[in-house]
Design an enzyme around this catalytic site. Structure first.
Site, PDB file in Angstrom:
ATOM      1  N   GLY A 373      95.168  45.553  60.290  1.00 46.88           N
ATOM      2  CA  GLY A 373      94.191  45.099  61.279  1.00 46.88           C
ATOM      3  C   GLY A 373      92.779  45.240  60.770  1.00 46.88           C
ATOM      4  O   GLY A 373      92.447  46.205  60.097  1.00 46.88           O
ATOM      5  N   GLY A 374      91.966  44.270  61.095  1.00 43.47           N
ATOM      6  CA  GLY A 374      90.543  44.365  60.742  1.00 43.47           C
ATOM      7  C   GLY A 374      89.776  44.893  61.939  1.00 43.47           C
ATOM      8  O   GLY A 374      90.336  45.450  62.863  1.00 43.47           O
ATOM      9  N   HIS A 399      96.189  50.974  56.677  1.00 41.57           N
ATOM     10  CA  HIS A 399      96.460  50.451  58.023  1.00 41.57           C
ATOM     11  C   HIS A 399      95.325  49.608  58.581  1.00 41.57           C
ATOM     12  O   HIS A 399      95.489  48.933  59.575  1.00 41.57           O
ATOM     13  CB  HIS A 399      96.823  51.584  58.965  1.00 41.57           C
TER      14      HIS A 399
END
Lengths: 476, 140
Positions: A373-374, A399
Site C-alpha cells: 500500500g502507498g 508492507h
C-alpha cells in the site's frame, strides 16, 4: 542511521553482528539512501529483538522499517517453540492482521473516469470510515464467537462474497486455532458494531489504475492489465484487535520475569510459546486475524454493491488478501533443516515463492501476490514472492511506504483542504470525515514507496509486477 | 504554584502524550486531555455525560497506561469523546470520572482513532521542583 555500526553485505543488505545479549545477528534490507534516513530507533529495536529467547537465524528489518513499539514496524522474527521460543504481543502490534486486499474491476480507467465523482461519493457514503463510525451488522455473543472462529469464511456463509474469494485469502480466509474464549468481553464490546468499518489513520479504500507492468508473466497470471482499474482495501481487526493487543501486552509485561525473560524494552513483552500466557495469546490473536479477514470481506461486499448500482454487470474478483501484522506457524528451512517456526511479521508482508503448498492451485507455480500500500497521493505496488525470498527473512517483504515524518510535523507543513484540492488537480479524489486526518496522512509525510519497493525487489524479497496509481481515496 | 498543563511530543508514526501537574492525579488528568486532543479540539467536546472509571496496577507507570487504555475502551465502546477528567488515587488504585459526549463527525471532525496506550517513552516522575510528569506514546 549511523552506517559505521553496520556491515554492508550488498547494496541492499546490511548486517549487525551479535553484541551484548543478542542471540543472533540482525539484518536490514535497504539501499544506502533508505538506511541513511532510517531512524536510529530501528537499530536499537531490531537488535533488541535479536535478544529474545528462541529466535532463529536473524532478526530482520524490511526496507520500510521505522520506529515502532518493541519491534520496529517492518520487523520480522521467527521463533522455535521447542527451543524456548516466545510469542510477542508487541511483535504483532495493536492492529492485529491489518492488511491489504486488491480486487479486479475489469473496467478501463477511461470507462470509470465519467463516474469518478459519483463512485467517490457513493463509496464514502456506504463504507463506514473514521472515528466513531459503525457498521450495519450487530453481533450477539454467539454471532461474535462464530465470526472469530470463521473469519472470511463466516462472512461468505452469511452472504458477504463467494467461495471463490476464500481461495485468494491467506489461510483460505479462516485462521485455524482461533479461540474466542481467550478474547475478553472488553475486546468483544469494542467490536459489537465495528464489523465492516475501515477505521482511521492510514486505513483506506482506493480505486487505482494499473499504470506500469514490470513483469509480464506474473501480471498475466494475476490478470493485471495496464490501464485497468482495481480496488484496494487497507484495514485491520478494528477495536477487537486493539484491545487484545493492549491486554496481552500488559499480561506479558507482568508475566515475563516469572518466565525468566529479561525484557530490554517493555514493549517487547512476550511469553514462551509453550506457556499458558503464550497459548492464550495465540488463541486470541488468531481470533483477531479472523476478525480482520471478516472485516475486509464485509467491506468488499459493500464495495461490490456500490459498483453494482453505478456500473451494473461489473464483477469485482479478488486478486489476493494479505495481512501484515501477524504471528503465524510456518515451516521454513534453516541450515538445511525444515523447522516449524512462529514467524512474527510486524508491518511486513508474507511473500511465499512459487511452489508453496499454501498457495491456491492457479497461483502455485508463479508465487504469492504481495500487495504494497502507498499513501494517499502516491503509488501502490503488486509484487510476487520469489524462491530466493525463502532463504531471506522467512519469505517476507515490505508492507508500505512507512512514515518519515510525525503527524505533528505533517500538520505543521500541510493543510487538509489545500491538500485535497491539490490532489484533485492531479486527478485524485479524496473523501474523508476529517481534514486534519488528511493533513496528518499527507503523502509527503511518508517515505518514497517506489524506493522501498525497488529495494525489496533488488534484495530478492519479492519481485515487482505492477504499479498502481490512486484515482479515488476514501480515508478513515 | 505549579500550573497543570498538557502537551504532545513526537513519535515517528504515532503521538506522545504528556501531562504535568502539582500532583500525580493532576498529571494523569492532563495526560488524558492530551489524548483527546489527538482526536479533536478539546473545546469542541461538551462535558455533558459522566462515565466512571476504576483501575489498579502494580506501579504508577503501568497505572498511567491502564488509565489511558480504560479511557480508550470507553471512547471506543461508547463512541464518545471526553474533555473533562477528575482523578483520585489511593496508592496504585485509581478512581476517576470522565465527562464528554457522543462522537459527532460534523462537530468534532475526529482526525484519528486512538488504538492503545503503549509502554514506549513511558515515564511517571516527580522532578526537583515537585511537579509530576506522566507521559507515554499512544498508537493511532
Amino acid at each position: 542511521m549511523q552506517l559505521d555500526q553496520l556491515k554492508q553485505v550488498s547494496d541492499v543488505e546490511w548486517r549487525i553482528a551479535p553484541f551484548g545479549k543478542m542471540r543472533v545477528p540482525a539484518v536490514i534490507y535497504a539501499d544506502q539512501a533508505l538506511i541513511t534516513e532510517m531512524d536510529d530507533k530501528v537499530f536499537e529495536q531490531i537488535t533488541n529483538v535479536a535478544t529474545l529467547p528462541g529466535i532463529v537465524q536473524a532478526a530482520y528489518a524490511m526496507p520500510d522499517a521505522h520506529w515502532g513499539y518493541g519491534f520496529p514496524i517492518g520487523g520480522v522474527a521467527a521463533f522455535d517453540a521447542d527451543a524456548g521460543g516466545v510469542v510477542s504481543a508487541g511483535g504483532v502490534g495493536f492492529d492485529i492482521s491489518c492488511g491489504v486486499r486488491t480486487l479486479h474491476t475489469g473496467l478501463k480507467a477511461e470507462d470509470v473516469a465519467p463516474l469518478k465523482q459519483r463512485l467517490a461519493d457513493r463509496l464514502f457514503t456506504h463504507i463506514p470510515a473514521g472515528v466513531g463510525s459503525t457498521g450495519k451488522l450487530r453481533l450477539d455473543a454467539g454471532g461474535m464467537d462464530a465470526m472469530l472462529r470463521g473469519g472470511a469464511r463466516w462472512a461468505v456463509e452469511h452472504g458477504y462474497g463467494s467461495e471463490a474469494d476464500l481461495d485468494r485469502i491467506e489461510e483460505h480466509g479462516c485462521m485455524a486455532g482461533a479461540e474466542p474464549g481467550q478474547v475478553s468481553e472488553h475486546a468483544k464490546r469494542r467490536q459489537r458494531d465495528e464489523i465492516g468499518t475501515l477505521g482511521s489513520g492510514n486505513h483506506y479504500l482506493e480505486l487505482q489504475e494499473i499504470v506500469e507492468i514490470h513483469d509480464t508473466k506474473a501480471a498475466d497470471r494475476f490478470r493485471l492489465r495496464q490501464g485497468e482499474v482495481v480496488v484496494s482495501i487497507h484495514c485491520g481487526s478494528r477495536g477487537l484487535g486493539h484491545q487484545i493487543g493492549t491486554e496481552f501486552l500488559r499480561q506479558m509485561v507482568i508475566a515475563a520475569p516469572g518466565y525468566g525473560i529479561d525484557l530490554p524494552d517493555r514493549e517487547l513483552a512476550c511469553a514462551p510459546i509453550h506457556s499458558p500466557v503464550g497459548q492464550a495469546y495465540l488463541g486470541a490473536m488468531r481470533a483477531a486475524v479472523n476478525c480482520a479477514l471478516a472485516n475486509r470481506q464485509v467491506i468488499t461486499h459493500l464495495t461490490r454493491k456500490v459498483f453494482a448500482d453505478l456500473l451494473p454487470g461489473t464483477h469485482l474478483s479478488l486478486i489476493y488478501d494479505v495481512s501484515h501484522n501477524t504471528c503465524k506457524e510456518e515451516w521454513h528451512t534453516v541450515d538445511g533443516q525444515t523447522r516449524r517456526l512462529y514467524v512474527h511479521r510486524k508491518g511486513a508482508t508474507r511473500a511465499f515463492g512459487p511452489g508453496h503448498p499454501s498457495l491456491p492451485g492457479e497461483l502455485r507455480d508463479i508465487g504469492q501476490p504481495v500487495l504494497i500500500g502507498g499513501s494517499m497521493g502516491t503509488a501502490s505496488y503488486i509484487l510476487v514472492g520469489t524462491e530466493e525470498g525463502g532463504t531471506r527473512a522467512f519469505s517476507s517483504a515490505c508492507h508500505g511506504a512507512g512514515r518519515s515524518m510525525s503527524r505533528h510535523q505533517a500538520t505543521r507543513q500541510w493543510h487538509g483542504r489545500a491538500l485535497v484540492d491539490e490532489l484533485a488537480s492531479q486527478g485524485i479524489l479524496i473523501r474523508s470525515p476529517s481534514l486534519r486526518g488528511v493533513a496528518e496522512e499527507a503523502p509527503g509525510a511518508y517515505k518514497d514507496v517506489s524506493a522501498v519497493v525497488e529495494a525489496a525487489d533488488r534484495a530478492g524479497l519479492a519481485r515487482k509486477v505492477a504499479k498502481l496509481k490512486p484515482l479515488v481515496c476514501i480515508k478513515g | 504554584m505549579i500550573a497543570a498543563r498538557w502537551e504532545h511530543f513526537p513519535h515517528q508514526a504515532d503521538m506522545g502524550v504528556r501531562g504535568v501537574g502539582p500532583t500525580l492525579a493532576a498529571a494523569f488528568e492532563q495526560a488524558a486531555l492530551a489524548m483527546t486532543a489527538i482526536v479533536t479540539d478539546l473545546d469542541w467536546v461538551a462535558p455533558d455525560e459522566a462515565v466512571g472509571i476504576r483501575c489498579e496496577a502494580p506501579d504508577s507507570e503501568l497505572l498511567l497506561v491502564d488509565w489511558l487504555n480504560a479511557l480508550i475502551l470507553e471512547m471506543a465502546a461508547r463512541h464518545m469523546l471526553f474533555s473533562r477528567f477528575e482523578v483520585s488515587l489511593d496508592g496504585q488504585r485509581l478512581h476517576a470520572t470522565a465527562w464528554g459526549e457522543a462522537v459527532d463527525t460534523q462537530k468534532h471532525q475526529p482526525a484519528v482513532e486512538v488504538k492503545g496506550a503503549t509502554y514506549t517513552e513511558l515515564k511517571v516522575v516527580r522532578d526537583e521542583s515537585g511537579q509530576w510528569l506522566a507521559q507515554c506514546v499512544v498508537d493511532v
